[in-house]
Design a protein around this motif. Structure first.
Motif, PDB file in Angstrom:
ATOM      1  N   PHE A 168       3.510  -6.148   2.970  1.00  0.00           N
ATOM      2  CA  PHE A 168       3.558  -7.424   3.694  1.00  0.00           C
ATOM      3  C   PHE A 168       3.697  -8.541   2.661  1.00  0.00           C
ATOM      4  O   PHE A 168       3.049  -8.504   1.614  1.00  0.00           O
ATOM      5  CB  PHE A 168       2.270  -7.643   4.492  1.00  0.00           C
ATOM      6  CG  PHE A 168       2.202  -6.805   5.741  1.00  0.00           C
ATOM      7  CD1 PHE A 168       2.790  -7.253   6.922  1.00  0.00           C
ATOM      8  CD2 PHE A 168       1.581  -5.559   5.727  1.00  0.00           C
ATOM      9  CE1 PHE A 168       2.724  -6.478   8.067  1.00  0.00           C
ATOM     10  CE2 PHE A 168       1.530  -4.781   6.868  1.00  0.00           C
ATOM     11  CZ  PHE A 168       2.103  -5.239   8.044  1.00  0.00           C
ATOM     12  N   LEU A 228      -2.567  -8.803  12.842  1.00  0.00           N
ATOM     13  CA  LEU A 228      -1.281  -9.272  12.299  1.00  0.00           C
ATOM     14  C   LEU A 228      -0.767 -10.489  13.050  1.00  0.00           C
ATOM     15  O   LEU A 228      -0.132 -11.365  12.465  1.00  0.00           O
ATOM     16  CB  LEU A 228      -0.246  -8.143  12.332  1.00  0.00           C
ATOM     17  CG  LEU A 228      -0.450  -7.047  11.283  1.00  0.00           C
ATOM     18  CD1 LEU A 228       0.621  -5.977  11.392  1.00  0.00           C
ATOM     19  CD2 LEU A 228      -0.455  -7.648   9.875  1.00  0.00           C
ATOM     20  N   ASP A 247       0.836  -1.214   0.000  1.00  0.00           N
ATOM     21  CA  ASP A 247       0.000   0.000   0.000  1.00  0.00           C
ATOM     22  C   ASP A 247       0.861   1.251   0.000  1.00  0.00           C
ATOM     23  O   ASP A 247       2.061   1.194   0.243  1.00  0.00           O
ATOM     24  CB  ASP A 247      -0.961  -0.016   1.203  1.00  0.00           C
ATOM     25  CG  ASP A 247      -0.247   0.099   2.526  1.00  0.00           C
ATOM     26  OD1 ASP A 247       0.474   1.092   2.738  1.00  0.00           O
ATOM     27  OD2 ASP A 247      -0.394  -0.835   3.364  1.00  0.00           O
TER      28      ASP A 247
HETATM   29  P1  ADP Z   1      -5.189  -3.403  14.336  1.00  0.00           P
HETATM   30  O1  ADP Z   1      -5.248  -3.060  12.893  1.00  0.00           O
HETATM   31  O2  ADP Z   1      -6.429  -3.981  14.877  1.00  0.00           O
HETATM   32  O3  ADP Z   1      -4.655  -2.265  15.152  1.00  0.00           O
HETATM   33  P2  ADP Z   1      -3.123  -5.287  13.527  1.00  0.00           P
HETATM   34  O4  ADP Z   1      -2.476  -6.399  14.305  1.00  0.00           O
HETATM   35  O5  ADP Z   1      -3.755  -5.648  12.258  1.00  0.00           O
HETATM   36  O6  ADP Z   1      -4.096  -4.569  14.545  1.00  0.00           O
HETATM   37  O7  ADP Z   1      -1.997  -4.211  13.253  1.00  0.00           O
HETATM   38  C1  ADP Z   1      -1.150  -3.804  14.279  1.00  0.00           C
HETATM   39  C2  ADP Z   1      -0.656  -2.406  14.034  1.00  0.00           C
HETATM   40  O8  ADP Z   1       0.295  -2.411  12.950  1.00  0.00           O
HETATM   41  C3  ADP Z   1      -1.682  -1.428  13.605  1.00  0.00           C
HETATM   42  O9  ADP Z   1      -2.338  -0.860  14.720  1.00  0.00           O
HETATM   43  C4  ADP Z   1      -0.902  -0.400  12.835  1.00  0.00           C
HETATM   44  O10 ADP Z   1      -0.307   0.512  13.756  1.00  0.00           O
HETATM   45  C5  ADP Z   1       0.193  -1.218  12.216  1.00  0.00           C
HETATM   46  N1  ADP Z   1      -0.135  -1.590  10.812  1.00  0.00           N
HETATM   47  C6  ADP Z   1      -0.609  -2.772  10.374  1.00  0.00           C
HETATM   48  N2  ADP Z   1      -0.746  -2.762   9.026  1.00  0.00           N
HETATM   49  C7  ADP Z   1      -0.349  -1.554   8.616  1.00  0.00           C
HETATM   50  C8  ADP Z   1      -0.266  -0.902   7.324  1.00  0.00           C
HETATM   51  N3  ADP Z   1      -0.619  -1.537   6.194  1.00  0.00           N
HETATM   52  N4  ADP Z   1       0.202   0.357   7.276  1.00  0.00           N
HETATM   53  C9  ADP Z   1       0.566   1.011   8.404  1.00  0.00           C
HETATM   54  N5  ADP Z   1       0.503   0.460   9.639  1.00  0.00           N
HETATM   55  C10 ADP Z   1       0.053  -0.794   9.750  1.00  0.00           C
END
Ligand code: ADP
Length: 555
Positions: A546, A520, A485
């Motif tokens: 990712f 994640l 992204d």
């Molecule tokens: P959530 O989205 O519920 O907060 P996730 O485990 O999916 O939990 O993601 C953990 C954290 O990683 C997110 O809160 C964000 O800060 C960061 N993150 C995940 N994916 C992205 C992304 N594509 N771009 C920017 N930050 C991301």
């Protein structure tokens, strides 16, 4: 009061000792001359006829005795060192009188002048001044009788006894140089002694400081030398060591200590114990063990660093023991709480979903608009059910996957189309570059869940006008699925935490974007259960990528 007075007392004591020492030196130096002088007087008196003037001879001796008496009685501590030179000068006069009265038979008495010459040469008087004084005094001693006696003074009579001044001058020079060299050695020695004293003092001060610091910190510290012998243990570590001792054993060896693994009951074999590994040079970083038993059992995080000598050789190890019992108990309490709450949610949720399904089945008989409301309620109840399932699965620590041959292309296309609406609403372009038919072995539901999580994040942490690219390919290592992204990105120092439980980046925490920090972790667990791996690269303000790798069975 007594403390500040002590250095002054010590100084006074040292001053008194120095003054006593000085008087002793002066008296002994003078005494050497007086004894020799007295013997010469005895010799002179024994051959009375040989002396030119007994009275003058004795006057010289008397003057020497007076000088000795003064040396014994004068308050030398209050007299400047410069005035001490008057003693050998007075001796020159005494010797001059004796030589003038000695006559030819005892003219060797002039050699007594060697005593004051050596005295002056050995004092702090410069070599040139010593030589000058000696020349003047020696010439005065040999020429005074010639001038004082009746009769003509010729060059011959003046030159005749010149050997004495020459010898005395040579002696003065020799002793003066010798003394100078000796004094320089003394000074160098004193300077190095002072430097040594200072560094010993500084070492002691550092040791005191280190001791205080080590006993103040709440971390146990142990230092061992290259042979594994203890060289330092702070108060905290002594307590920790005692807590790990088996009952009734006050001085256990490292192998006898009660050390257990993560389950708190399985003893760690001696050769695997962190401290023994640290002592043999292995670096540890917060390795966790439980020590002791029963209510006093504690959890310790153990870290270690090796010490090296100047040649880079192994010189020992410093080990630190951090008591993390309270932290672990808090984490367990939190996990228990989450697990209990999730369980409690599950039953009413199942019931809510069941009744919603039943209500929706009534279809047309429902009043206007009610079916829409029920759909919204069902969707949200399903979301809640998924979250509860995720929490339970994470707490249980397992994500069961059942990989089967499947069309990954179709799974990715469905995931992309279900995220498309949300992306479009947020003003984000979503492109799926994955091939339509991509056969691979994977758990279709779990893979869809993982891709959903990544796409959902790519939408949530993006900006209007941004884009998302979904891609997949089969390579030599297996199936690769990438979600890229152009969103807000993640700071480099936070990147290693993105797969941690409940992690949310600092910029996201202060925003209105919703999330709990589990997506994640779940995605990573799914990939791990497939035997694969997930990696992330990101640049703040530029975007994030990712990449999941799922190994494929070899055909
Ligand atoms: P959530 O989205 O519920 O907060 P996730 O485990 O999916 O939990 O993601 C953990 C954290 O990683 C997110 O809160 C964000 O800060 C960061 N993150 C995940 N994916 C992205 C992304 N594509 N771009 C920017 N930050 C991301």
């Amino acid at each position: 009061m007594t403390d500040t007075g002590r250095p002054r007392e010590r100084e006074d004591h040292r001053g008194a000792r120095r003054s006593r020492h000085r008087r002793r030196r002066i008296v002994l130096s003078e005494l050497a001359l007086t004894i020799t002088f007295t013997l010469a007087v005895g010799l002179g008196l024994a051959q009375r006829g040989a002396l030119d003037s007994t009275a003058v001879f004795l006057a010289g001796w008397a003057l020497n005795l007076v000088v000795l008496a003064l040396c014994c009685t004068l308050p030398w501590s209050r007299i400047s060192g410069r005035w001490v030179i008057l003693v050998p000068l007075a001796d020159f006069v005494a010797i001059g009188l004796a030589r003038a009265a000695a006559g030819d038979a005892l003219s060797g008495v002039g050699l007594l002048a060697a005593f004051p010459v050596v005295w002056i040469a050995a004092s702090r008087v410069r070599t040139a001044a010593t030589v000058a004084i000696t020349v003047v005094a020696a010439l005065a001693i040999i020429w005074f009788p010639l001038v004082a006696q009746p009769g003509p003074v010729t060059v011959d009579t003046l030159i005749d006894p010149i050997l004495l001044p020459i010898m005395l001058t040579g002696l003065a020079w020799f002793v003066s140089e010798l003394t100078k060299a000796d004094r320089r050695r003394q000074e160098a020695l004193s300077a190095s002694q002072a430097a040594l004293r200072e560094s010993v003092e500084a070492g002691r001060a550092r040791e005191r400081l280190l001791g205080t610091v080590l006993d103040t910190v709440s971390v146990g510290v142990l230092a061992v030398d290259a042979h594994g012998d203890d060289i330092l243990m702070n108060a905290r570590q002594r307590e920790g060591h005692a807590a790990a001792a088996p009952p009734g054993n006050d001085d256990p060896s490292e192998a006898e200590l009660l050390i257990f693994g993560e389950d708190r009951v399985t003893p760690i074999p001696p050769e695997r114990r962190p401290v023994l590994r640290a002592i043999s040079g292995e670096g540890l970083d917060g390795e966790q063990v439980w020590v002791g038993t029963g209510r006093s059992q504690r959890a310790l995080g153990i870290s270690s660093r090796s010490m090296h000598d100047d040649d880079g050789g192994f010189a020992g190890t410093v080990v630190s023991f951090n008591d993390v019992t309270a932290l672990l108990q808090a984490l367990h309490a939190k996990d228990d709480f989450l697990s209990n709450v999730s369980h409690e949610f599950r039953t009413p949720l199942t019931s809510i979903l069941g009744y919603l399904e039943l209500s929706l089945e009534r279809g047309e008989s429902l009043p206007d608009g009610v079916a829409g409301y029920l759909q919204v309620a069902r969707r949200n109840a399903l979301r809640l059910e998924r979250l509860v399932e995720d929490l339970l699965a994470i707490n249980a620590g397992t994500f069961e996957v059942h990989p089967v041959p499947t069309d990954v292309g179709r799974i990715l296309a469905e995931a992309a189309s279900s995220s498309l609406l949300r992306a479009t609403r947020a003003g984000i372009r979503l492109e799926n570059h994955a091939p339509a038919g991509l056969p691979a072995v994977a758990d279709p539901l779990r893979l869809a869940q993982a891709v959903d999580n990544l796409l959902s994040n790519a939408v949530k942490y993006n900006r209007r006008g941004g884009s998302i690219t979904l891609d997949a390919a089969l390579g030599g290592d297996g199936l690769i699925v990438r979600v890229e992204d152009t969103g807000i990105g993640i700071e480099a120092e936070e990147l290693h935490q993105v797969f941690d439980r409940f992690f949310r980046s600092s910029s996201v925490r202060s925003s209105t974007v919703q999330g709990v920090g589990l997506g994640l972790l779940i995605t990573k667990s799914i990939v791990s259960e497939h035997g694969g791996s997930i990696t992330v690269t990101s640049e703040p303000g530029v975007g994030t990528c990712f990449s999941m790798l799922l190994p494929q069975p070899t055909r």
